[in-house]
Design a protein around this motif. Structure first.
Motif, PDB file in Angstrom:
ATOM      1  N   UNK A 201      34.481  44.225  29.454  1.00  0.00           N
ATOM      2  CA  UNK A 201      33.803  43.336  30.607  1.00  0.00           C
ATOM      3  C   UNK A 201      32.466  43.936  30.937  1.00  0.00           C
ATOM      4  N   UNK A 202      31.870  44.992  30.224  1.00  0.00           N
ATOM      5  CA  UNK A 202      30.584  45.451  30.186  1.00  0.00           C
ATOM      6  C   UNK A 202      30.496  46.199  31.513  1.00  0.00           C
ATOM      7  N   UNK A 203      31.319  46.678  32.142  1.00  0.00           N
ATOM      8  CA  UNK A 203      31.472  47.511  33.255  1.00  0.00           C
ATOM      9  C   UNK A 203      30.349  48.651  33.067  1.00  0.00           C
ATOM     10  N   UNK A 204      30.719  49.224  32.139  1.00  0.00           N
ATOM     11  CA  UNK A 204      29.675  50.621  31.696  1.00  0.00           C
ATOM     12  C   UNK A 204      28.223  50.249  31.927  1.00  0.00           C
ATOM     13  N   UNK A 205      27.833  49.058  31.240  1.00  0.00           N
ATOM     14  CA  UNK A 205      26.539  48.672  31.231  1.00  0.00           C
ATOM     15  C   UNK A 205      26.111  48.385  32.886  1.00  0.00           C
ATOM     16  N   UNK A 206      26.809  48.032  33.594  1.00  0.00           N
ATOM     17  CA  UNK A 206      26.338  47.840  34.962  1.00  0.00           C
ATOM     18  C   UNK A 206      26.131  49.307  35.544  1.00  0.00           C
ATOM     19  N   UNK A 207      26.895  50.273  35.299  1.00  0.00           N
ATOM     20  CA  UNK A 207      26.958  51.467  35.891  1.00  0.00           C
ATOM     21  C   UNK A 207      25.815  52.407  35.464  1.00  0.00           C
TER      22      UNK A 207
ATOM     23  N   UNK B 224      21.820  45.344  33.267  1.00  0.00           N
ATOM     24  CA  UNK B 224      22.466  44.386  34.094  1.00  0.00           C
ATOM     25  C   UNK B 224      22.603  43.212  32.809  1.00  0.00           C
ATOM     26  N   UNK B 225      21.541  42.906  32.279  1.00  0.00           N
ATOM     27  CA  UNK B 225      21.501  41.700  31.259  1.00  0.00           C
ATOM     28  C   UNK B 225      22.542  42.073  30.013  1.00  0.00           C
ATOM     29  N   UNK B 226      22.522  43.140  29.537  1.00  0.00           N
ATOM     30  CA  UNK B 226      23.508  43.754  28.668  1.00  0.00           C
ATOM     31  C   UNK B 226      24.936  43.573  29.421  1.00  0.00           C
TER      32      UNK B 226
END
Length: 92
Positions: A26-32, A36-38
Protein backbone atom coordinates in the motif's frame (compact mmCIF):
# COMPACT_ATOMS: atom_id res chain seq x y z
CA UNK A 1 23.03 17.81 4.41
CA UNK A 2 19.63 17.50 6.04
CA UNK A 3 18.70 19.00 9.38
CA UNK A 4 17.51 15.67 10.84
CA UNK A 5 19.41 14.35 13.83
CA UNK A 6 20.93 10.87 13.86
CA UNK A 7 18.07 9.53 16.00
CA UNK A 8 15.48 11.05 13.63
CA UNK A 9 17.18 9.34 10.69
CA UNK A 10 17.25 6.04 12.58
CA UNK A 11 13.56 6.39 13.49
CA UNK A 12 12.63 7.12 9.87
CA UNK A 13 14.78 4.24 8.68
CA UNK A 14 13.21 1.79 11.12
CA UNK A 15 9.66 3.02 10.48
CA UNK A 16 10.02 2.97 6.71
CA UNK A 17 11.75 -0.41 6.76
CA UNK A 18 9.16 -2.16 8.91
CA UNK A 19 6.23 -0.54 7.11
CA UNK A 20 7.77 -1.53 3.79
CA UNK A 21 7.98 -5.14 4.92
CA UNK A 22 4.52 -5.37 6.50
CA UNK A 23 2.41 -2.82 4.55
CA UNK A 24 4.58 -2.32 1.49
CA UNK A 25 1.84 -3.16 -0.98
CA UNK A 26 0.00 0.00 0.00
CA UNK A 27 3.03 2.29 -0.17
CA UNK A 28 2.82 3.37 3.45
CA UNK A 29 6.62 3.44 3.73
CA UNK A 30 6.74 5.93 0.84
CA UNK A 31 4.45 8.33 2.70
CA UNK A 32 6.66 8.09 5.81
CA UNK A 33 9.66 9.19 3.73
CA UNK A 34 7.67 12.00 2.09
CA UNK A 35 7.42 10.42 -1.36
CA UNK A 36 3.71 11.06 -1.81
CA UNK A 37 3.61 10.48 -5.57
CA UNK A 38 5.35 7.12 -5.24
CA UNK A 39 3.06 6.18 -2.35
CA UNK A 40 -0.04 7.05 -4.36
CA UNK A 41 1.25 5.03 -7.32
CA UNK A 42 1.79 1.97 -5.13
CA UNK A 43 -1.59 2.38 -3.45
CA UNK A 44 -3.51 2.74 -6.73
CA UNK A 45 -1.68 -0.14 -8.40
CA UNK A 46 -2.31 -2.36 -5.38
CA UNK A 47 -6.00 -1.57 -5.06
CA UNK A 48 -7.19 -0.88 -8.60
CA UNK A 49 -4.66 -3.18 -10.24
CA UNK A 50 -5.38 -5.85 -7.66
CA UNK A 51 -9.07 -5.79 -8.51
CA UNK A 52 -8.41 -6.01 -12.24
CA UNK A 53 -5.74 -8.74 -11.96
CA UNK A 54 -7.37 -10.74 -9.15
CA UNK A 55 -4.65 -9.73 -6.70
CA UNK A 56 -1.57 -10.24 -8.87
CA UNK A 57 -0.72 -6.52 -8.91
CA UNK A 58 -1.06 -6.39 -5.13
CA UNK A 59 1.32 -9.33 -4.84
CA UNK A 60 3.89 -7.59 -7.02
CA UNK A 61 3.59 -4.40 -4.96
CA UNK A 62 4.00 -6.47 -1.78
CA UNK A 63 7.25 -7.92 -3.08
CA UNK A 64 8.51 -4.46 -4.09
CA UNK A 65 7.60 -3.06 -0.66
CA UNK A 66 9.28 -5.95 1.12
CA UNK A 67 12.48 -5.57 -0.92
CA UNK A 68 12.54 -1.82 -0.27
CA UNK A 69 11.96 -2.38 3.45
CA UNK A 70 14.85 -4.81 3.63
CA UNK A 71 17.06 -2.40 1.69
CA UNK A 72 16.19 0.42 4.10
CA UNK A 73 16.99 -1.70 7.15
CA UNK A 74 20.30 -3.00 5.81
CA UNK A 75 21.74 0.41 4.93
CA UNK A 76 23.80 2.29 7.46
CA UNK A 77 22.30 5.49 8.83
CA UNK A 78 24.66 7.58 6.70
CA UNK A 79 23.81 5.65 3.52
CA UNK A 80 20.10 5.91 4.30
CA UNK A 81 20.32 9.65 4.96
CA UNK A 82 22.28 10.28 1.77
CA UNK A 83 20.12 8.17 -0.54
CA UNK A 84 16.59 8.64 0.79
CA UNK A 85 16.60 11.92 2.69
CA UNK A 86 19.24 14.09 1.01
CA UNK A 87 18.99 12.83 -2.59
CA UNK A 88 15.25 11.98 -2.41
CA UNK A 89 15.63 8.62 -4.19
CA UNK A 90 12.02 7.31 -4.30
CA UNK A 91 12.53 3.80 -5.74
CA UNK A 92 14.92 1.09 -4.51
Amino acid sequence: MSTLSESDVNNKKLSAGLLGIFLGAFGVHKFVLGYNNAGIIMLVVSIAGGVITCGAATGVMSIIGMVEGIIYLTKTSDEFREAYIDQQKPWF
